[in-house]
Structure formats: structure tokens, C-alpha cells
Enzyme design. Sequence first.
Site, short mmCIF file in Angstrom:
data_model
loop_
_atom_site.label_atom_id
_atom_site.label_comp_id
_atom_site.label_asym_id
_atom_site.label_seq_id
_atom_site.Cartn_x
_atom_site.Cartn_y
_atom_site.Cartn_z
N TYR A 24 -16.56 24.35 14.93
CA TYR A 24 -17.40 25.36 14.57
C TYR A 24 -18.69 25.52 15.93
CZ TYR A 24 -16.08 25.66 9.85
OH TYR A 24 -15.14 25.54 8.65
N ASN A 47 -16.25 36.67 5.59
CA ASN A 47 -15.31 37.45 6.22
C ASN A 47 -13.85 36.93 5.48
OD1 ASN A 47 -14.14 38.86 8.54
ND2 ASN A 47 -13.06 36.98 8.55
N CYS A 54 -9.46 31.80 10.28
CA CYS A 54 -10.50 30.93 10.01
C CYS A 54 -9.95 29.61 9.78
CB CYS A 54 -11.49 31.41 9.06
SG CYS A 54 -10.92 32.19 7.56
N HIS A 55 -8.78 29.36 9.30
CA HIS A 55 -8.17 27.95 9.15
C HIS A 55 -8.12 27.13 10.35
CE1 HIS A 55 -4.70 30.51 9.68
NE2 HIS A 55 -4.35 29.60 10.44
N GLU A 81 1.46 24.76 11.56
CA GLU A 81 1.34 25.48 12.93
C GLU A 81 1.30 24.54 13.91
OE1 GLU A 81 -2.03 27.87 13.04
OE2 GLU A 81 -1.38 29.38 11.45
#
Length: 84
Positions: A24, A47, A54-55, A81
Site C-alpha cells: 500500500y 472501488n 487490487c488483490h 498468478e
Amino acid sequence: MMVNFRSRVLAVVAKIPKGSTMSYKEVAVAAGNAKASRAVGAIMKTNFNPDIPCHRVIRSDGKVGGYNRGVQKKIERLKEEGAM
DNA sequence: CATTTGACGCCAA
DNA sequence: TTTGGCGCCAAAT
């Protein structure tokens, strides 16, 4: 790019490469305000755009943090991922 | 418009 | 190393 901090943060998060993660704080710095780490979380929370991965945004402590769709889901995505 | 809340981060004890 | 407290910002109430 002088716009709302919100738009900048969303843009930065959208630019995070697959298989990579940003804290962050890193996102806040990239957005122009290193002290807005907290605001970044607030923005992500509000959002719901699927274009915003955002993950891929985690805490600086190495902890995953939170996710509006379930933290477990976020972790699985990162594993999938290759970020983890 | 003022106050509270919170997907955070850093420092001191 | 772990816990507590402070700062900072955006959104919600």
C-alpha cells in the site's frame, strides 16, 4: 497527471504487472503521496472495478491485508498468478 | 459541514 | 521480537 488521488491510485494499481505485488505504501508513493498508504486501502475498498487488480496490493509487513471479495480469494489469486 | 472509521505504516518502549 | 501509540488520507455517516 494532476487529478484526484483516487484516480492516480487506481491507475497505479492497474499498472501492476501480473505475478507481481506492491505494498500500500509503494502504491501511495507511486501515486504521489507516501503518507497516503491508509487512503489507498480506503480507495480500494470503495472501488469495485474488475479492471483494478487490487488483490496484488498487500501490506508492507508481508501480510496480505484485506479484500472486498474475501481475503482467501485474494490469496488464491496471488498463488495462481505466481506472486506467491 | 464535522466526526468517525479503516484493505496502513513507522517509531518507541 | 511483539505491542502500543501516533500520523495521514479518503470515504461514509
